[in-house]
Design a protein around this motif. Structure first.
Motif, mmCIF file in Angstrom:
data_model
loop_
_atom_site.group_PDB
_atom_site.id
_atom_site.type_symbol
_atom_site.label_atom_id
_atom_site.label_comp_id
_atom_site.label_asym_id
_atom_site.label_seq_id
_atom_site.Cartn_x
_atom_site.Cartn_y
_atom_site.Cartn_z
ATOM 1 N N SER A 61 10.579 6.635 -5.537
ATOM 2 C CA SER A 61 9.146 6.913 -5.513
ATOM 3 C C SER A 61 8.358 5.601 -5.554
ATOM 4 O O SER A 61 8.903 4.540 -5.875
ATOM 5 C CB SER A 61 8.749 7.776 -6.715
ATOM 6 N N TYR A 62 7.081 5.701 -5.255
ATOM 7 C CA TYR A 62 6.212 4.524 -5.317
ATOM 8 C C TYR A 62 6.201 3.956 -6.744
ATOM 9 O O TYR A 62 6.321 2.755 -6.942
ATOM 10 C CB TYR A 62 4.793 4.898 -4.876
ATOM 11 N N GLY A 112 2.746 4.281 -13.704
ATOM 12 C CA GLY A 112 2.245 5.496 -13.095
ATOM 13 C C GLY A 112 2.955 6.752 -13.558
ATOM 14 O O GLY A 112 2.857 7.794 -12.937
ATOM 15 N N GLY A 113 3.709 6.666 -14.635
ATOM 16 C CA GLY A 113 4.309 7.853 -15.224
ATOM 17 C C GLY A 113 5.780 8.062 -14.954
ATOM 18 O O GLY A 113 6.434 8.792 -15.659
ATOM 19 N N ASP A 129 0.837 -1.185 0.000
ATOM 20 C CA ASP A 129 0.000 0.000 0.000
ATOM 21 C C ASP A 129 0.881 1.247 0.000
ATOM 22 O O ASP A 129 1.941 1.256 0.621
ATOM 23 C CB ASP A 129 -0.886 -0.031 1.247
ATOM 24 N N LYS A 130 0.456 2.292 -0.683
ATOM 25 C CA LYS A 130 1.235 3.536 -0.743
ATOM 26 C C LYS A 130 1.439 4.160 0.630
ATOM 27 O O LYS A 130 2.381 4.895 0.851
ATOM 28 C CB LYS A 130 0.523 4.568 -1.615
ATOM 29 N N TYR A 131 0.554 3.893 1.548
ATOM 30 C CA TYR A 131 0.557 4.593 2.834
ATOM 31 C C TYR A 131 0.835 3.634 3.991
ATOM 32 O O TYR A 131 0.006 2.813 4.339
ATOM 33 C CB TYR A 131 -0.785 5.303 3.036
ATOM 34 N N ALA A 151 11.694 2.087 0.534
ATOM 35 C CA ALA A 151 12.017 2.651 -0.783
ATOM 36 C C ALA A 151 12.106 4.169 -0.696
ATOM 37 O O ALA A 151 13.039 4.776 -1.247
ATOM 38 C CB ALA A 151 10.967 2.224 -1.800
ATOM 39 N N LYS A 152 11.164 4.788 0.000
ATOM 40 C CA LYS A 152 11.186 6.245 0.154
ATOM 41 C C LYS A 152 12.460 6.698 0.854
ATOM 42 O O LYS A 152 13.019 7.742 0.526
ATOM 43 C CB LYS A 152 9.977 6.716 0.963
#
Length: 85
Positions: free
Chosen positions: A40-41, A75-76, A24-26, A34-35
């Motif tokens: 980044s995610y 996601g870009g 989950d991102k959060y 990783a952060k």
């Protein structure tokens, strides 16, 4: 994670990407780690995807993808992780 993919007429289609618990991102330990190293995610997901593709020997699939398709999957922002394909 589990990625639901089908192949039809020689083309690969991604139907759905299901993150594993803890991705989950959060609040996920993996995401927080990783952060902490500046990733980044989206870069984390791209890294996991790249490792899976390499492990399964499916690099040839990415040779036919356009950059915008890879961007949509990751996601870009993939941080150049697919440069080796």
């Amino acid at each position: 994670c589990r990625v639901d993919i089908i192949m039809s007429r020689g083309r690969l289609y991604v139907l759905e990407v299901n993150g594993i618990p803890g991705l989950d991102k959060y609040g996920s330990y993996m995401v927080e780690t990783a952060k902490s190293i500046g990733m980044s995610y989206a870069q984390l997901i791209a890294c996991i995807l790249q490792a899976s593709v390499l492990h399964q020997g499916l690099q040839h699939i990415f040779l036919s993808l356009k950059p915008e398709a890879i961007s949509a999957i990751t996601g870009g922002s993939n941080g150049g992780l697919f440069a080796g394909f």
